[in-house]
Design a protein around this motif. Structure first.
Motif, mmCIF file in Angstrom:
data_model
loop_
_atom_site.group_PDB
_atom_site.id
_atom_site.type_symbol
_atom_site.label_atom_id
_atom_site.label_comp_id
_atom_site.label_asym_id
_atom_site.label_seq_id
_atom_site.Cartn_x
_atom_site.Cartn_y
_atom_site.Cartn_z
ATOM 1 N N GLY A 1 5.583 4.168 -8.035
ATOM 2 C CA GLY A 1 7.033 4.121 -8.208
ATOM 3 C C GLY A 1 7.466 3.183 -9.319
ATOM 4 N N ILE A 2 8.708 3.391 -9.765
ATOM 5 C CA ILE A 2 9.269 2.626 -10.879
ATOM 6 C C ILE A 2 10.576 1.981 -10.441
ATOM 7 N N ARG A 3 10.799 0.775 -10.894
ATOM 8 C CA ARG A 3 12.106 0.119 -10.729
ATOM 9 C C ARG A 3 12.575 -0.378 -12.093
ATOM 10 N N LYS A 4 13.830 -0.141 -12.368
ATOM 11 C CA LYS A 4 14.419 -0.563 -13.637
ATOM 12 C C LYS A 4 14.876 -2.011 -13.541
ATOM 13 N N HIS B 1 0.811 -1.218 0.000
ATOM 14 C CA HIS B 1 0.000 0.000 0.000
ATOM 15 C C HIS B 1 0.848 1.274 0.000
ATOM 16 N N ASP B 2 2.189 1.129 -0.002
ATOM 17 C CA ASP B 2 3.067 2.292 0.060
ATOM 18 C C ASP B 2 3.649 2.612 -1.311
ATOM 19 N N LEU B 3 3.904 3.890 -1.527
ATOM 20 C CA LEU B 3 4.526 4.339 -2.772
ATOM 21 C C LEU B 3 6.019 4.051 -2.731
ATOM 22 N N HIS B 4 6.515 3.388 -3.755
ATOM 23 C CA HIS B 4 7.949 3.108 -3.858
ATOM 24 C C HIS B 4 8.688 4.373 -4.294
ATOM 25 N N ILE B 5 9.765 4.682 -3.591
ATOM 26 C CA ILE B 5 10.568 5.849 -3.926
ATOM 27 C C ILE B 5 11.479 5.502 -5.100
ATOM 28 N N THR B 6 11.253 6.142 -6.240
ATOM 29 C CA THR B 6 11.996 5.832 -7.458
ATOM 30 C C THR B 6 13.366 6.498 -7.436
ATOM 31 N N ASP B 7 14.390 5.726 -7.760
ATOM 32 C CA ASP B 7 15.743 6.269 -7.798
ATOM 33 C C ASP B 7 16.438 6.055 -9.141
ATOM 34 N N CYS B 8 15.660 5.714 -10.167
ATOM 35 C CA CYS B 8 16.266 5.392 -11.460
ATOM 36 C C CYS B 8 15.764 6.286 -12.597
#
Length: 402
Positions: free
Chosen positions: A379-382, A286-293
């Motif tokens: 959020g996004i993950r590469k 339920h949490d927003l992923h912090i995008t670092d890419c």
């Protein structure tokens, strides 16, 4: 004499009701011997004084003392049950040789070896032996999140105590419930408590305990499921968090998904191994992923992005690729999409005219974006490994989605 007859008769009737048609379980063997000794001791103390003179009483007391020594030997902490033979036993092997043998045993054989004697038990329950089995079978679906959940599970068990306390079903426990002699019952309770306190039990946080909890399906662990709900069209090429339990009979899993809004918890059965993975990031559903890419995204990169239908739903991870801007013709020599503040994401499992086919996000200040009609992107993950990309391609739908 009548009292003596009554005692003997009641013992025979009780013993007859316990004798099965099949051989006794191995764990009952020593207990039967102990019951016989305790019966003789109780019979000597209570009934014999009324039948014989003091001389015989003193003589019988000496016999009882010898029986007590035998009883203590049987009920002491586990004695190595290795017979003296002229041949060589496995414990006579050099430590390195024995260690190499144990490292090559499968989990079932290790469990059997652990029941032979105390020395082998101490070796067979070692974490370094079970870490290899854990990694080999469970490494792809068990990650840091599941390990943290296991630690919490062990800690909670220690606080509330074992749920099996008070529910022993051994032969000794049956005796304490049905034996007519109050003294006999108190002696058995005393011995039972001493055994529990002195017995070298398997540590609750050991690697072997965790492996067996997973293998038997007693521990529900957090993981993620590809194409949830048996590949429902609404979840194609997605991966959702769930609690899973292993079924050793079918070699499949049962999943419990978090509730979606007002919907009840969804349950799915028969999930194969290839549809599971450990969470790649430590972000609750339920949490927003912090995008670092965001600054590293280029056209053609494979990504996963969080998406949910509305604010009450948990996120799922959806597979996509980075696309080109509409002003770009896709020529690598002239493409400047990677320097733009806008990132195009494409989901090619949908038809070109589908509203789910493309979306755009801001490279500088990306947060949750979307609306109630199209859902919310998080959020996004590469994806950086070919193995992950190959898994997504294997899950590609046989037909293009609308």
């Amino acid at each position: 004499m009548l009292l003596y007859f009554i005692y003997c008769f009641s013992f025979l009737v009780f013993l007859k009701s316990l004798i099965p048609l099949k051989p006794l379980p191995p764990s009952w063997t020593s207990e039967v011997r102990l019951i016989s000794l305790l019966f003789c001791e109780d019979l000597s103390v209570k009934s014999i004084p009324k039948l014989f003179n003091r001389f015989w009483i003193l003589h019988l007391c000496q016999v009882v003392k010898r029986m007590s020594l035998m009883k203590k030997t049987l009920t002491s902490s586990k004695v190595e049950n290795v017979e003296d033979t002229n041949g060589m036993s496995v414990l006579d092997l050099p430590d390195l040789v024995l260690e190499c043998i144990l490292e090559r045993l499968p989990p079932a054989s290790l469990c059997q070896m652990a029941g032979v004697c105390r020395s082998l038990r101490e070796r067979c329950v070692s974490d370094h032996l079970w870490e290899r089995h854990m990694k080999q079978k469970w490494g792809r679906v068990i990650g840091p999140v599941a390990y943290r959940e296991w630690k919490w599970h062990v800690a909670s068990k220690r606080n509330v105590g074992s749920p099996k306390n008070g529910k022993q079903r051994s032969l000794m426990r049956l005796v304490t419930l049905h034996w007519p002699f109050s003294w006999m019952r108190s002696r058995l309770d005393e011995i039972n408590n001493n055994n529990i306190n002195s017995k070298s039990s398997l540590p609750s946080d050991s690697m072997m305990t965790w492996y067996l909890a997973l293998e038997t399906g007693n521990f529900w662990f957090p993981a993620q499921v590809y194409n949830r709900e048996n590949g429902h069209v609404g979840f194609m090429l997605s991966c959702y968090d769930a609690e899973l339990s292993y079924d050793p009979h079918t070699d499949t899993f049962q999943a419990r998904y978090p509730p979606h809004g007002r919907r009840a918890v969804a349950i799915e059965h028969g999930i194969q191994w290839e549809r599971l993975r450990s969470p790649p990031v430590d972000t609750p559903p339920h949490d927003l992923h912090i995008t670092d890419c965001l600054n590293d995204l280029h056209p053609g990169d494979h990504i996963e992005i969080q998406w949910r239908r509305n604010k009450e739903f948990p996120y799922g991870w959806w597979y996509g690729v980075v696309g080109h801007l509409e002003t770009c013709d896709g020529n690598e020599n002239y493409c400047r999409c990677h320097s733009s503040d806008t990132v195009v994401l494409e989901f090619n499992q949908y038809t070109p005219d589908s509203r789910w086919r493309r979306t755009t996000i801001s490279r500088k200040d990306h947060r949750e974006e979307g609306n109630e009609a199209d859902g919310f992107y998080g959020g996004i993950r590469k994806i950086k490994t070919e193995r992950e990309i190959a898994i997504w391609k294997c899950l590609w739908p046989s037909e293009v989605l609308d």
